[in-house]
Design a protein around this motif. Structure first.
Motif, mmCIF file in Angstrom:
data_model
loop_
_atom_site.group_PDB
_atom_site.id
_atom_site.type_symbol
_atom_site.label_atom_id
_atom_site.label_comp_id
_atom_site.label_asym_id
_atom_site.label_seq_id
_atom_site.Cartn_x
_atom_site.Cartn_y
_atom_site.Cartn_z
ATOM 1 N N LEU A 50 74.850 -9.816 75.895
ATOM 2 C CA LEU A 50 75.950 -10.634 75.361
ATOM 3 C C LEU A 50 75.416 -11.646 74.353
ATOM 4 O O LEU A 50 74.348 -12.230 74.548
ATOM 5 N N TRP A 51 76.195 -11.865 73.304
ATOM 6 C CA TRP A 51 75.923 -12.958 72.383
ATOM 7 C C TRP A 51 76.526 -14.220 72.969
ATOM 8 O O TRP A 51 77.664 -14.209 73.430
ATOM 9 N N VAL A 52 75.756 -15.298 72.962
ATOM 10 C CA VAL A 52 76.208 -16.580 73.487
ATOM 11 C C VAL A 52 76.061 -17.620 72.383
ATOM 12 O O VAL A 52 74.955 -17.872 71.897
ATOM 13 N N GLU A 53 77.203 -18.189 71.992
ATOM 14 C CA GLU A 53 77.180 -19.245 70.979
ATOM 15 C C GLU A 53 76.970 -20.574 71.688
ATOM 16 O O GLU A 53 77.600 -20.853 72.704
ATOM 17 N N ILE A 54 76.089 -21.387 71.133
ATOM 18 C CA ILE A 54 75.721 -22.662 71.756
ATOM 19 C C ILE A 54 76.420 -23.789 71.001
ATOM 20 O O ILE A 54 76.245 -23.941 69.791
ATOM 21 N N HIS A 55 77.224 -24.565 71.743
ATOM 22 C CA HIS A 55 77.962 -25.684 71.156
ATOM 23 C C HIS A 55 77.418 -26.999 71.705
ATOM 24 O O HIS A 55 77.108 -27.098 72.890
ATOM 25 N N GLY A 56 77.325 -27.987 70.844
ATOM 26 C CA GLY A 56 76.895 -29.318 71.273
ATOM 27 C C GLY A 56 75.426 -29.600 71.031
ATOM 28 O O GLY A 56 74.959 -30.708 71.288
ATOM 29 N N LEU A 57 74.693 -28.620 70.537
ATOM 30 C CA LEU A 57 73.283 -28.828 70.219
ATOM 31 C C LEU A 57 73.195 -29.410 68.813
ATOM 32 O O LEU A 57 73.738 -28.839 67.869
ATOM 33 N N PRO A 58 72.558 -30.603 68.664
ATOM 34 C CA PRO A 58 72.441 -31.179 67.326
ATOM 35 C C PRO A 58 71.815 -30.180 66.347
ATOM 36 O O PRO A 58 70.888 -29.448 66.701
ATOM 37 N N ALA A 81 76.804 -22.120 60.176
ATOM 38 C CA ALA A 81 77.938 -22.498 61.020
ATOM 39 C C ALA A 81 77.709 -22.314 62.518
ATOM 40 O O ALA A 81 78.396 -22.938 63.326
ATOM 41 N N THR A 82 76.763 -21.457 62.919
ATOM 42 C CA THR A 82 76.603 -21.159 64.344
ATOM 43 C C THR A 82 75.150 -21.000 64.744
ATOM 44 O O THR A 82 74.297 -20.632 63.941
ATOM 45 N N ALA A 83 74.927 -21.265 66.036
ATOM 46 C CA ALA A 83 73.628 -20.998 66.665
ATOM 47 C C ALA A 83 73.920 -20.114 67.865
ATOM 48 O O ALA A 83 74.645 -20.511 68.776
ATOM 49 N N LYS A 84 73.379 -18.880 67.839
ATOM 50 C CA LYS A 84 73.662 -17.913 68.904
ATOM 51 C C LYS A 84 72.377 -17.299 69.420
ATOM 52 O O LYS A 84 71.384 -17.202 68.703
ATOM 53 N N VAL A 85 72.458 -16.867 70.664
ATOM 54 C CA VAL A 85 71.355 -16.145 71.274
ATOM 55 C C VAL A 85 71.945 -14.914 71.975
ATOM 56 O O VAL A 85 73.004 -15.000 72.589
ATOM 57 N N ARG A 86 71.293 -13.769 71.810
ATOM 58 C CA ARG A 86 71.731 -12.547 72.503
ATOM 59 C C ARG A 86 70.847 -12.405 73.731
ATOM 60 O O ARG A 86 69.620 -12.388 73.630
#
Length: 174
Positions: free
Chosen positions: A70-78, A105-110
């Protein structure tokens, strides 16, 4: 379900599916390349439910198959911490990190995670100076699941945790 998935996979060869019972199925692929492509391009859904696809292993375990990429978008990380190493550290708390993706626009980890366990929706990130922040984790392409206990195996209205609470509550007065 078999024709739906086989058509969606756009295979070069053929795949044949067998129903093993208890909601488990096995596919046989003519080409190893097709199998690899299917495993790399997951997750897949059927009728709004996530399908766990995992290469067959000669084991018997109630936890097999269980792995879902799964791709997981990380919110709240400076934004100045949007670095491959930081995303990998966050992803390792969830499962095996397969890939990271950083755009403006995004920081994601699979991550390859255990689909039989509840999803982690928040994570505490500790920095070298001792400070901490809480980041929220947004699982991409996630459809039906329980918003109460975060399991992928049922919807909220069938959540065992909520059913137990309802049964334990005294009936309303007449």
């Amino acid at each position: 379900m078999f024709p739906f998935l086989v058509n969606r996979w756009n295979l070069r060869g053929k795949a044949v599916g067998s129903d093993l019972g208890r909601g488990m199925f096995q596919f046989r692929f003519d080409l190893v390349e097709d199998l690899q492509q299917v495993l790399e391009n997951g997750p897949y859904h059927f009728d709004q439910w996530m399908i766990i696809l995992q290469k067959w292993e000669p084991i018997i375990s109630k936890n097999f198959p269980s792995q879902i990429p799964l791709w997981v978008e990380i919110h709240g990380l400076p934004k100045h911490f949007w670095q491959t190493e930081m995303l990998s550290v966050i992803g390792e708390e969830l499962g095996q990190v397969l890939q990271t993706d950083i755009t403006p626009a995004t920081a994601k980890v699979r991550v390859l995670l255990n689909g039989l366990q509840p999803l982690t929706k928040e994570s505490v990130v500790e920095f070298a100076n001792g400070e901490e922040i809480v980041v929220t984790l947004d699982y991409k392409n996630l459809k039906s699941h329980c918003h109460h206990c975060h399991h992928l195996t049922h919807e909220t209205k069938q959540c065992p945790g909520l059913l137990t609470k309802k049964e334990a509550s005294p009936p309303p007065p007449d």
